[in-house]
Scaffold this motif. Structure first.
Motif, short mmCIF file in Angstrom:
data_model
loop_
_atom_site.label_atom_id
_atom_site.label_comp_id
_atom_site.label_asym_id
_atom_site.label_seq_id
_atom_site.Cartn_x
_atom_site.Cartn_y
_atom_site.Cartn_z
N ARG A 1 0.82 -1.23 0.00
CA ARG A 1 0.00 0.00 0.00
C ARG A 1 0.85 1.27 0.00
O ARG A 1 0.37 2.33 0.34
N SER A 2 2.10 1.15 -0.39
CA SER A 2 2.97 2.31 -0.36
C SER A 2 3.71 2.46 -1.69
O SER A 2 4.30 1.50 -2.18
N ASP A 3 3.66 3.66 -2.27
CA ASP A 3 4.39 3.93 -3.50
C ASP A 3 5.79 4.47 -3.22
O ASP A 3 6.64 4.48 -4.11
N GLY A 4 6.02 4.92 -2.01
CA GLY A 4 7.30 5.54 -1.69
C GLY A 4 8.21 4.66 -0.86
O GLY A 4 9.25 5.12 -0.39
N GLY A 5 7.83 3.41 -0.66
CA GLY A 5 8.66 2.51 0.14
C GLY A 5 8.28 2.52 1.61
O GLY A 5 7.21 3.02 1.99
N TYR A 6 9.17 1.99 2.42
CA TYR A 6 8.91 1.88 3.85
C TYR A 6 10.13 2.33 4.63
O TYR A 6 11.27 2.07 4.25
N LYS A 7 9.87 3.02 5.72
CA LYS A 7 10.94 3.42 6.63
C LYS A 7 11.03 2.37 7.74
O LYS A 7 10.05 2.12 8.45
N ILE A 8 12.20 1.79 7.87
CA ILE A 8 12.42 0.74 8.86
C ILE A 8 13.34 1.28 9.95
O ILE A 8 14.41 1.81 9.65
N THR A 9 12.93 1.16 11.18
CA THR A 9 13.76 1.56 12.31
C THR A 9 13.95 0.35 13.22
O THR A 9 12.98 -0.16 13.79
N ASN A 10 15.18 -0.10 13.31
CA ASN A 10 15.48 -1.21 14.22
C ASN A 10 15.70 -0.63 15.61
O ASN A 10 16.76 -0.08 15.92
N ASP A 11 14.67 -0.73 16.43
CA ASP A 11 14.72 -0.10 17.74
C ASP A 11 15.73 -0.75 18.67
O ASP A 11 16.11 -0.18 19.69
N ASN A 12 16.19 -1.96 18.31
CA ASN A 12 17.18 -2.64 19.16
C ASN A 12 18.55 -1.99 19.06
O ASN A 12 19.32 -1.99 20.02
N ASN A 13 18.88 -1.46 17.86
CA ASN A 13 20.21 -0.84 17.71
C ASN A 13 20.15 0.59 17.19
O ASN A 13 21.19 1.20 16.92
N GLY A 14 18.94 1.14 17.02
CA GLY A 14 18.81 2.52 16.62
C GLY A 14 19.01 2.80 15.15
O GLY A 14 18.95 3.96 14.72
N MET A 15 19.23 1.77 14.33
CA MET A 15 19.44 1.98 12.90
C MET A 15 18.14 2.31 12.20
O MET A 15 17.08 1.77 12.54
N ALA A 16 18.19 3.20 11.20
CA ALA A 16 17.02 3.56 10.41
C ALA A 16 17.40 3.58 8.94
O ALA A 16 18.47 4.07 8.58
N PHE A 17 16.54 3.02 8.08
CA PHE A 17 16.80 2.98 6.65
C PHE A 17 15.47 2.83 5.93
O PHE A 17 14.42 2.58 6.55
#
Length: 426
Positions: free
Chosen positions: A142-158
């Motif tokens: 349901r997204s044309d722009g992709g998804y923002k993923i945040t790994n809350d265990n290590n603080g990484m976001a991509f």
């Protein structure tokens, strides 16, 4: 008249004259000053978590007076960032002169109405173990722009693209030893297309769970061994009977080949030979579920959209035979004699992941034909489907008879394919 009365009268007269002059000057300034142009050329868009309304700069303006939701504030630039309380609303903007400017006065107020849409939060995902990594897939579509993923265990976001909404987590030595990943917490947001300025990213959805990890010692047949990393595959095969592989590079793949004697044609038996014999008879291991479960996965999806997404991530059956046969033909000169060969094809930079393909060949003479009649056959993809529940992964499988160096051989080929089960986000 005494002196005190004269002084008092002078003070009163002077105050009156000065006050009149000030009021007169103020009135004249207001009468003769020019009104600033009314702001126009309004636009709005989301910038991160802020809604931003912009307008054209007004000549000679010292700033702008903005009113939204009953609150007024002055800004110096021709834009206003805020967090809307509703998905529709309006703001009022007035150009104002600088405090030291007497030539201009405030403009008329301009009202700008705005509206926007909020993307729905992702609700479904799946994952599977891919060698020494967990591969996650967002399957809402349901997204044309992709998804923002945040790994809350290590603080990484991509971010990940909408046409390939997958990401992975490598397993460390401790997690592999324990056999699970504890307290995973991953935040996911659907993103709008960059050109769609009237949509905002979705609320946060969460992937949160303890994920089991399947160790290679629990693999009990050749086909499911294709889910292992190169190192785990070699350790697994060595544990069966000390077989040492041949490593070659063929057509962009790192190929791990195990060669064993065919007891039906050489009279020499081994543990591995026994396993191969079981594989020939279609005994592909107790980790495989029955065909009804695979049918439910492939056909009876929760929705047509989910079926579309599942088909998109699955392997094309007709292409499976062509791809593997092409690689196999490039290596057919080593397939001589009566030996059996089991080959696993890895991408050179991803040998810590599962094999891309697996082939198993043996002589037609004195051997039964492969029998996968207890497995579900997918007519659309032209292959059998088996499931490894520990890896949560489907394996596509098929076979054919080929003549190599004048001898007929059975060639079984398989490919680890898509995820099996689907899970709900929180």
């Amino acid at each position: 008249m005494n002196t005190k009365k004269i002084v008092a009268l002078l003070i009163i007269t002077l105050s009156f004259v000065l006050g009149f002059k000030t009021e007169a000057n103020a009135g004249l300034s207001d009468i003769f000053s020019k009104k600033l142009d009314t702001p126009n050329q309004f636009k709005s868009q989301w910038i991160g978590d802020d809604f931003c309304v912009t307008w054209g700069r007004v000549a000679n303006a010292g700033g702008y007076r903005v009113t939204y939701d009953g609150k007024t504030q002055d800004v110096t630039e021709a834009n206003f960032k805020f967090k809307p309380s509703q998905k529709t609303g309006s703001i009022s903007v007035q150009a104002i002169p600088s405090k030291s400017e007497n030539k201009y006065k405030a403009s008329n107020a301009a009202n700008y109405s705005f509206s926007f849409k909020e993307l729905p939060a992702p609700t479904k995902y799946s994952y599977y173990q891919d060698g020494e990594a967990l591969v996650f897939t967002i399957i809402d579509g349901r997204s044309d722009g992709g998804y923002k993923i945040t790994n809350d265990n290590n603080g990484m976001a991509f971010t990940i693209p909408s046409d390939d909404p997958t990401f992975y987590k490598a397993l460390n030595a401790e997690e592999k030893e324990l056999g699970f990943i504890d307290n995973v917490h991953i935040s996911v947001r659907a993103l709008p297309d960059q050109n769609d300025i009237n949509k905002i990213q979705s609320p946060v959805a969460v992937i949160s769970d303890d994920f089991p990890i399947t160790k290679y010692i629990w693999i009990n047949d050749l086909y499911n061994a294709s889910l292992l990393s190169k190192n785990d595959l070699e350790a697994w095969m060595k544990g069966l009977g000390g077989s040492t592989p041949t490593i070659t590079n063929e057509l962009g793949y790192t190929v791990v080949t195990f060669t064993v004697k065919d007891s039906n044609n050489s009279g020499i038996g081994s543990i591995i030979s026994d396993i191969l014999g079981s594989a020939i008879d279609g005994a592909v291991g107790n980790v495989i579920e029955n065909s009804t479960d695979i049918y439910n996965y492939s056909i009876d999806a929760d929705s047509s959209q989910e079926m579309k997404e599942r088909a998109k991530t699955a392997t094309e059956g007709s292409a499976l035979a062509g791809a593997i046969t092409g690689i196999w033909n490039n290596r057919k000169d080593i397939f001589s004699g009566t030996d059996r060969h089991i080959s696993y094809y890895y991408l050179p930079d991803k040998t810590d992941r599962s094999a891309v393909y697996m082939t198993y060949d043996y002589m037609v003479s004195n051997n039964k034909a492969p029998d996968f009649s207890d497995q579900d056959y997918d007519n659309n993809e032209q292959c059998y489907k088996i499931v490894n529940t520990g890896f949560n992964r489907i394996i596509n499988l098929n076979y054919e008879k080929k003549k190599i160096n004048g001898k007929d051989r059975w060639l079984i080929y398989c490919k680890p394919a898509s995820y099996y089960k689907v899970f709900n986000m929180q």
